[in-house]
Design a protein around this motif. Structure first.
Motif, PDB file in Angstrom:
ATOM      1  N   VAL A  36       0.827  -1.255  -0.096  1.00 41.31           N
ATOM      2  CA  VAL A  36      -0.011   0.076   0.016  1.00 41.31           C
ATOM      3  C   VAL A  36       0.837   1.331   0.105  1.00 41.31           C
ATOM      4  N   MET A  37       0.525   2.149  -0.899  1.00 42.12           N
ATOM      5  CA  MET A  37       1.171   3.755  -0.924  1.00 42.12           C
ATOM      6  C   MET A  37       0.007   4.821  -0.649  1.00 42.12           C
ATOM      7  N   LEU A  38       0.133   5.108   0.512  1.00 38.28           N
ATOM      8  CA  LEU A  38      -0.854   6.259   0.949  1.00 38.28           C
ATOM      9  C   LEU A  38      -0.397   7.717   0.412  1.00 38.28           C
ATOM     10  N   LEU A  39      -1.055   8.333  -0.268  1.00 41.10           N
ATOM     11  CA  LEU A  39      -0.789   9.703  -0.910  1.00 41.10           C
ATOM     12  C   LEU A  39      -1.532  10.765   0.140  1.00 41.10           C
ATOM     13  N   LEU A  40      -0.912  11.714   0.527  1.00 46.46           N
ATOM     14  CA  LEU A  40      -1.594  12.599   1.550  1.00 46.46           C
ATOM     15  C   LEU A  40      -1.251  13.969   0.948  1.00 46.46           C
ATOM     16  N   HIS A  41      -1.980  14.688   0.320  1.00 47.10           N
ATOM     17  CA  HIS A  41      -2.047  15.744  -0.337  1.00 47.10           C
ATOM     18  C   HIS A  41      -1.748  17.066   0.673  1.00 47.10           C
ATOM     19  N   GLY A  42      -1.539  18.169  -0.168  1.00 48.36           N
ATOM     20  CA  GLY A  42      -1.180  19.388   0.621  1.00 48.36           C
ATOM     21  C   GLY A  42      -2.237  20.610   0.245  1.00 48.36           C
ATOM     22  N   ALA A  56       1.380   5.737 -12.443  1.00 48.50           N
ATOM     23  CA  ALA A  56       2.684   5.343 -12.643  1.00 48.50           C
ATOM     24  C   ALA A  56       3.042   4.146 -11.394  1.00 48.50           C
ATOM     25  N   LEU A  57       2.313   4.156 -10.551  1.00 48.37           N
ATOM     26  CA  LEU A  57       2.488   3.086  -9.396  1.00 48.37           C
ATOM     27  C   LEU A  57       1.507   1.994  -9.393  1.00 48.37           C
ATOM     28  N   ALA A  58       0.453   2.044 -10.205  1.00 44.87           N
ATOM     29  CA  ALA A  58      -0.833   1.011  -9.745  1.00 44.87           C
ATOM     30  C   ALA A  58      -0.613  -0.094 -10.411  1.00 44.87           C
ATOM     31  N   ASP A  59       0.247  -0.327 -11.245  1.00 45.40           N
ATOM     32  CA  ASP A  59       0.619  -1.622 -11.693  1.00 45.40           C
ATOM     33  C   ASP A  59       1.025  -2.674 -10.723  1.00 45.40           C
ATOM     34  N   ARG A  60       1.762  -2.178  -9.635  1.00 47.28           N
ATOM     35  CA  ARG A  60       2.055  -3.197  -8.751  1.00 47.28           C
ATOM     36  C   ARG A  60       1.906  -2.783  -7.098  1.00 47.28           C
ATOM     37  N   TYR A  61       1.289  -1.295  -7.001  1.00 41.56           N
ATOM     38  CA  TYR A  61       1.212  -0.975  -5.792  1.00 41.56           C
ATOM     39  C   TYR A  61      -0.342  -0.568  -5.649  1.00 41.56           C
ATOM     40  N   HIS A  62      -0.841  -0.807  -4.565  1.00 40.61           N
ATOM     41  CA  HIS A  62      -2.220  -0.555  -3.916  1.00 40.61           C
ATOM     42  C   HIS A  62      -2.158   0.904  -3.321  1.00 40.61           C
ATOM     43  N   GLU A 101      -9.223  -2.170   5.351  1.00 36.40           N
ATOM     44  CA  GLU A 101      -8.324  -3.483   5.763  1.00 36.40           C
ATOM     45  C   GLU A 101      -6.877  -3.182   5.466  1.00 36.40           C
ATOM     46  N   VAL A 102      -6.544  -2.050   5.405  1.00 40.63           N
ATOM     47  CA  VAL A 102      -5.015  -1.830   5.485  1.00 40.63           C
ATOM     48  C   VAL A 102      -4.336  -1.654   6.676  1.00 40.63           C
ATOM     49  N   GLU A 103      -3.597  -2.632   6.903  1.00 44.57           N
ATOM     50  CA  GLU A 103      -2.598  -2.898   8.084  1.00 44.57           C
ATOM     51  C   GLU A 103      -1.467  -2.049   8.202  1.00 44.57           C
ATOM     52  N   ARG A 104      -0.663  -1.959   6.925  1.00 45.16           N
ATOM     53  CA  ARG A 104       0.531  -1.435   6.882  1.00 45.16           C
ATOM     54  C   ARG A 104       0.876  -0.517   5.394  1.00 45.16           C
ATOM     55  N   TYR A 105       1.677   0.390   5.571  1.00 44.68           N
ATOM     56  CA  TYR A 105       1.493   1.244   4.459  1.00 44.68           C
ATOM     57  C   TYR A 105       2.723   2.206   4.364  1.00 44.68           C
ATOM     58  N   LYS A 127       3.282   0.740  11.537  1.00 41.22           N
ATOM     59  CA  LYS A 127       2.680   0.581  10.253  1.00 41.22           C
ATOM     60  C   LYS A 127       3.246   1.033   9.246  1.00 41.22           C
ATOM     61  N   LEU A 128       4.275   1.875   9.306  1.00 43.00           N
ATOM     62  CA  LEU A 128       4.884   2.659   8.368  1.00 43.00           C
ATOM     63  C   LEU A 128       5.868   1.810   7.483  1.00 43.00           C
ATOM     64  N   THR A 129       5.737   1.427   6.333  1.00 44.07           N
ATOM     65  CA  THR A 129       6.734   0.679   5.701  1.00 44.07           C
ATOM     66  C   THR A 129       7.751   1.534   5.058  1.00 44.07           C
ATOM     67  N   ALA A 130       7.642   2.622   4.437  1.00 43.37           N
ATOM     68  CA  ALA A 130       8.565   3.366   3.789  1.00 43.37           C
ATOM     69  C   ALA A 130       7.888   4.927   3.841  1.00 43.37           C
TER      70      ALA A 130
END
Length: 295
Positions: A36-42, A56-62, A101-105, A127-130
């Protein structure tokens, strides 16, 4: 035409759910079982700022990109019934992740997205992976002259100080945020400020924005704990910071080096909205980083 062997492009879904009586909207794309990649806007935008990054990310990442209340397609509850605070924004994003149901991101934090992300990180650092940091502050060194009239408002909370910063939601300032520090302004789509300003100009939204700017003062005392958790948990991190940004200048970028050991540090020769001007350079960097650290 035979399309059997053509690669399908990821589809971005535009969803919403009621959380505690508030409509929370988000963009979502990618495999449900992907990292999971969580994108938080400004400010003053929404998940709209990620419209080019998501596919550009969604072929592999949720990929999940929410809009906070008062922004984008999320609801704008009346101010007497909802407190427009970063704590509440963080709580709603946390409940959205639970709903999904996202546990880590991993997180991309930018501008207001940084304090929203820190609300999540402070409560559940494991929970933060990167972490991808783009002009998102966690150090007092990053609050320079642009913030002086806002700091005055923080200090006295007066109507006079509040009125003095209303220009921050004007069309002139919105255009400035997208174009200041940019070498070639023809690279920047006018759709950005047309989209953002239409939402800023909704009835009652100006005072919502003033409330959020006043609440930002509560983020500063949280910085030392954010820094401590960064040192303790050491998430792999990529910093892609617009070095000409006067709102969040590069003075706020360098201190991350003190606390993050696994940090890839890049100052990009542009202004506040790096993805709009230098997306062709930065999006591949983000993809490469995630492929090495997550996939």
């Amino acid at each position: 035409m035979n399309t059997t062997n053509l690669k399908k492009l990821p589809v971005t879904f535009h969803r919403h759910v009621d959380i505690d009586g508030v409509k929370v909207a988000w963009r979502e794309a990618g495999p449900a079982d992907g990292p999971v990649m969580l994108l938080l806007h400004g400010f003053p935008t929404s998940s709209h700022m990620f419209r080019n990054l998501i596919p550009a990310l969604a072929d592999r990442y949720h990929v999940i990109a929410p809009d906070y209340p008062g922004y984008g397609e999320s609801g704008t509850p009346d101010r007497p019934t909802f407190d427009y605070t970063f704590e509440n924004f963080g709580n709603l994003v946390r409940k959205l992740l639970a709903h999904l149901e996202v546990e880590r991101y991993a997180m991309y934090v930018m501008d207001y997205g940084a304090p929203v992300g820190w609300q999540l990180f402070l409560k559940n650092p494991e929970k933060l992976t990167a972490l991808v940091i783009q002009n998102g502050n966690a150090y007092e060194e990053g609050l320079k002259g642009f913030w002086d009239p806002i700091k005055k408002y923080w200090a006295d909370g007066s109507n006079e100080s509040r009125d003095a910063i209303r220009n921050l939601v004007s069309l002139e300032t919105t255009i400035f945020q997208y174009t200041d520090g940019v070498d070639d302004k023809e690279r920047i789509s006018p759709d950005n400020w047309i989209h953002d300003q239409a939402l800023l100009d909704r009835p009652g939204n100006e005072d919502i924005q003033m409330d959020v700017m006043y609440d930002y003062r509560k983020n500063v005392p949280l910085y030392p704990e954010v820094q401590r958790l960064l040192r303790e948990h050491q998430p792999p991190s990529l910093l892609v910071w617009g070095e000409r940004d006067v709102i969040f200048p590069a003075d706020g970028a360098h201190p991350y080096k003190r606390d993050l050991k696994d940090l890839e540090f890049h100052l990009i020769p542009t202004g506040h909205f790096v993805l709009e001007d230098r997306g062709d350079e930065v999006i591949p960097m983000i993809r490469d980083f995630l492929d090495r650290k997550l996939a």
